[in-house]
Design an enzyme around this catalytic site. Structure first.
Site, PDB file in Angstrom:
ATOM      1  N   GLY A 146       0.798  -1.224   0.000  1.00  0.00           N
ATOM      2  CA  GLY A 146       0.000   0.000   0.000  1.00  0.00           C
ATOM      3  C   GLY A 146       0.828   1.269   0.000  1.00  0.00           C
ATOM      4  N   HIS A 147       2.149   1.136  -0.054  1.00  0.00           N
ATOM      5  CA  HIS A 147       3.015   2.324   0.058  1.00  0.00           C
ATOM      6  C   HIS A 147       4.224   2.158  -0.835  1.00  0.00           C
ATOM      7  CE1 HIS A 147       5.513   5.506   1.833  1.00  0.00           C
ATOM      8  NE2 HIS A 147       4.423   5.950   2.416  1.00  0.00           N
ATOM      9  N   TYR A 148       4.081   2.219  -2.179  1.00  0.00           N
ATOM     10  CA  TYR A 148       2.809   2.513  -2.847  1.00  0.00           C
ATOM     11  C   TYR A 148       2.577   1.401  -3.865  1.00  0.00           C
ATOM     12  CZ  TYR A 148       3.686   7.113  -0.854  1.00  0.00           C
ATOM     13  OH  TYR A 148       3.949   8.148   0.013  1.00  0.00           O
TER      14      TYR A 148
END
Lengths: 164, 131
Positions: B40-42
């Site tokens: 999620g990052h990223y």
């Protein structure tokens, strides 16, 4: 189908502004925003976040990771900083980076079930750089206060790995 | 304590007093490709989050505490500067300098990859169970 309720600033808006995604998208909803000035946003903490996957059977410490409180507040601040020109692409254009944070104090642990209310205010603007301060509350009590955070807008290339 | 960082901290130089009231130590942390935060990052462009670099400092501080300090709890990020990105596969070297504070300890840290200094931080810790 859009599921944001009328007047509610939820995920569809947040995901157009922030590049973060599961499990690092740590803002659920914006309650109030005055562009260029201040924002109030919330995040509900749950024990279904992946950090709680491998918890020792005998643990009694379920405090939410403190650095993720910092990240969640910073994402709220980032929404404020980019409200009028959102760019959810970290590979192109100008990206928002946190360059520095000072005086970020933790006041008490946050637990699953708590709802964080982040408040952030732009205190200074220096060209491409914003200084933002604020706090995070749970049930009206501060759990985190942030003296200042420096956000800068930089070309996306600055994040790319240097070729070996 | 629950952590978003999976990487294990290796104490490279155990805490040792420098004779001027400070205690120095060093650790190493290898950021795995499988860190929980990275998808999620990223998406499609993994960067180890700055706050996870701070978490590596906190984990290092707990792994290499000053003499007699027990149950160190992070009370304040007094200051931090993020200077260059950290990518999956990077080995972080963390240089810690402890100094006694009014209530607890302060830990100044410099975190570097093979390329550059990634972050500097000054953290304040309290000791004891009550905090």
């Amino acid at each position: 189908m859009r599921t944001d309720r009328p007047g509610l600033i939820g995920q569809s808006v947040i995901r157009r502004a922030l590049p973060h995604r599961f499990p690092m998208l740590l803002v659920d909803r914006v309650l109030d925003v005055l562009p260029g000035e201040r924002i109030t946003a919330v995040k509900a903490v749950t024990c279904n976040e992946p950090w709680y996957r491998e918890v020792a059977a005998d643990t009694e410490d379920f405090a939410y990771p403190q650095v993720l409180l910092m990240e969640s507040w910073c994402q709220a601040a980032g929404l404020l900083a980019t409200w009028e020109a959102p760019n959810p692409d970290v590979l192109a254009g100008r990206v928002m980076l946190f360059g520095a944070v000072t005086g970020l104090e933790y006041h008490r642990p946050v637990l699953p079930g708590d709802v964080l209310e982040h408040r952030a205010t732009i205190t200074r603007t220096l060209g491409d750089t914003l200084i933002i301060a604020g706090e995070s509350l749970v049930d009206g009590e501060p759990v985190l206060t942030v003296g200042s955070a420096v956000l800068a807008f930089r070309p996306a290339e600055e994040l790319r790995p240097v070729p070996a | 304590m629950i952590s978003p960082v999976l990487a294990q901290v290796k104490v490279v130089r155990p805490p040792a007093a420098d004779g001027k009231g400070r205690v120095g130590a060093a650790t190493a942390v290898t950021v795995g490709e499988d860190e929980t935060v990275l998808p999620g990052h990223y998406p499609g462009f993994p960067i180890f989050p700055g706050v996870c670099v701070i978490e590596c400092v906190r984990l290092s501080a707990v792994a290499a505490p000053p003499p007699g300090a027990e149950s160190l709890a992070l009370a304040e990020v007094e200051s931090t500067r993020f200077l260059s990105p950290v990518f999956p596969g990077d080995e972080l070297t963390v240089e810690l300098t402890w100094s006694a504070a009014a209530e607890g300890w302060k830990c100044t840290a410099k975190v570097a990859t093979v390329r550059a200094v990634a972050a500097q931080a000054r953290l304040r810790f309290t000791t004891g169970k009550e905090s």
